[in-house]
Design a protein around this motif. Structure first.
Motif, mmCIF file in Angstrom:
data_model
loop_
_atom_site.group_PDB
_atom_site.id
_atom_site.type_symbol
_atom_site.label_atom_id
_atom_site.label_comp_id
_atom_site.label_asym_id
_atom_site.label_seq_id
_atom_site.Cartn_x
_atom_site.Cartn_y
_atom_site.Cartn_z
ATOM 1 N N UNK A 20 0.912 -1.198 0.051
ATOM 2 C CA UNK A 20 -0.047 -0.177 -0.149
ATOM 3 C C UNK A 20 0.831 1.221 0.191
ATOM 4 N N UNK A 21 2.101 1.155 0.258
ATOM 5 C CA UNK A 21 2.890 2.344 0.378
ATOM 6 C C UNK A 21 3.625 2.450 -1.111
ATOM 7 N N UNK A 22 2.911 3.236 -1.816
ATOM 8 C CA UNK A 22 3.512 3.818 -3.030
ATOM 9 C C UNK A 22 4.382 4.931 -2.682
ATOM 10 N N UNK A 24 6.933 7.789 -3.729
ATOM 11 C CA UNK A 24 7.425 8.574 -4.782
ATOM 12 C C UNK A 24 8.291 9.731 -4.061
ATOM 13 N N UNK A 25 9.517 9.290 -4.148
ATOM 14 C CA UNK A 25 10.405 10.301 -3.587
ATOM 15 C C UNK A 25 10.385 11.571 -4.199
ATOM 16 N N UNK A 26 10.455 11.669 -5.511
ATOM 17 C CA UNK A 26 10.433 12.884 -6.262
ATOM 18 C C UNK A 26 9.141 13.705 -5.845
ATOM 19 N N UNK A 27 7.990 13.190 -5.659
ATOM 20 C CA UNK A 27 6.993 13.748 -5.144
ATOM 21 C C UNK A 27 6.907 14.300 -3.829
ATOM 22 N N UNK A 28 7.648 13.507 -3.026
ATOM 23 C CA UNK A 28 7.732 13.733 -1.722
ATOM 24 C C UNK A 28 8.544 15.133 -1.599
ATOM 25 N N UNK A 60 4.339 9.798 11.447
ATOM 26 C CA UNK A 60 3.452 10.430 12.639
ATOM 27 C C UNK A 60 3.525 12.204 12.558
ATOM 28 N N UNK A 61 4.768 12.640 12.170
ATOM 29 C CA UNK A 61 4.944 13.973 12.273
ATOM 30 C C UNK A 61 4.487 14.502 11.100
ATOM 31 N N UNK A 62 4.688 13.763 10.046
ATOM 32 C CA UNK A 62 4.041 14.239 8.794
ATOM 33 C C UNK A 62 2.788 14.334 8.672
ATOM 34 N N UNK A 63 2.067 13.343 9.307
ATOM 35 C CA UNK A 63 0.544 13.358 9.277
ATOM 36 C C UNK A 63 0.078 14.490 10.162
ATOM 37 N N UNK A 64 0.848 14.610 11.421
ATOM 38 C CA UNK A 64 0.390 15.531 12.296
ATOM 39 C C UNK A 64 0.326 17.022 11.616
ATOM 40 N N UNK A 65 1.428 17.331 11.012
ATOM 41 C CA UNK A 65 1.577 18.768 10.398
ATOM 42 C C UNK A 65 0.858 19.055 9.213
ATOM 43 N N UNK A 66 0.790 18.102 8.417
ATOM 44 C CA UNK A 66 -0.144 18.258 7.112
ATOM 45 C C UNK A 66 -1.548 18.440 7.654
ATOM 46 N N UNK A 67 -1.975 17.759 8.664
ATOM 47 C CA UNK A 67 -3.261 18.050 9.069
ATOM 48 C C UNK A 67 -3.424 19.523 9.849
ATOM 49 N N UNK A 71 -3.566 20.752 4.872
ATOM 50 C CA UNK A 71 -2.965 20.358 3.654
ATOM 51 C C UNK A 71 -4.056 19.348 3.045
ATOM 52 N N UNK A 72 -4.644 18.610 3.659
ATOM 53 C CA UNK A 72 -5.572 17.400 3.034
ATOM 54 C C UNK A 72 -4.825 16.501 2.147
ATOM 55 N N UNK A 73 -3.707 15.967 2.477
ATOM 56 C CA UNK A 73 -2.829 15.383 1.793
ATOM 57 C C UNK A 73 -3.564 13.982 1.493
ATOM 58 N N UNK A 74 -3.276 13.197 0.615
ATOM 59 C CA UNK A 74 -3.596 11.652 0.308
ATOM 60 C C UNK A 74 -2.732 10.909 1.141
ATOM 61 N N UNK A 75 -3.108 9.664 1.317
ATOM 62 C CA UNK A 75 -2.324 8.600 1.993
ATOM 63 C C UNK A 75 -0.792 8.516 1.196
ATOM 64 N N UNK A 76 -1.174 8.603 0.069
ATOM 65 C CA UNK A 76 0.001 8.317 -1.076
ATOM 66 C C UNK A 76 1.122 9.604 -0.773
ATOM 67 N N UNK A 77 0.446 10.923 -0.658
ATOM 68 C CA UNK A 77 1.367 12.034 -0.449
ATOM 69 C C UNK A 77 2.116 11.899 0.837
ATOM 70 N N UNK A 78 1.355 11.591 2.029
ATOM 71 C CA UNK A 78 2.112 11.327 3.337
ATOM 72 C C UNK A 78 3.216 10.333 3.236
ATOM 73 N N UNK A 79 3.086 9.274 2.602
ATOM 74 C CA UNK A 79 3.850 8.354 2.503
ATOM 75 C C UNK A 79 5.302 8.794 1.641
#
Length: 99
Positions: A20-22, A24-28, A60-67, A71-79
């Motif tokens: 499930x973890x796609x 994408x380092x460039x997108x990240x 957890x920190x990425x999820x916390x700060x995007x919330x 930003x309302x990122x998708x799980x793929x963006x968070x990953x």
């Protein structure tokens, strides 16, 4: 030639779970540069007292700060952002690399 083993293997591949973890380092990198660097330039990741001690804590920190920033990122963006930060600044192995 007996095709049954080939067809059986093909059938197993068709139903095998896909990770499930796609990541994408460039997108990240792009998301990080556009949304995170204004507050977190590279010096934030060089502190001796890092908050995130492993990959899961980085996520957890990425999820916390995007919330927190709405930003309302998708799980793929968070990953993708997690993978980029974990590799670039923390040198933590990605889940796909850890064995």
């Amino acid at each position: 030639m007996d095709r049954l083993p080939f067809l059986a293997a093909l059938a197993l591949l068709a139903v095998a779970p896909v990770p499930s973890q796609a990541q994408d380092l460039e997108r990240g990198r792009l998301l990080h540069e556009n949304h995170c660097r204004m507050c977190h330039d590279s010096i934030a990741y060089k502190r001796g007292d890092k908050i995130a001690k492993n990959y899961g804590e980085v996520q957890a920190q990425v999820t916390r700060w995007q919330t927190n920033t709405g930003l309302r990122w998708s799980q793929e963006d968070i990953d993708s952002v997690t993978a980029y930060i974990a590799r670039r600044y923390y040198q933590y192995p990605l889940p796909t690399e850890a064995k």
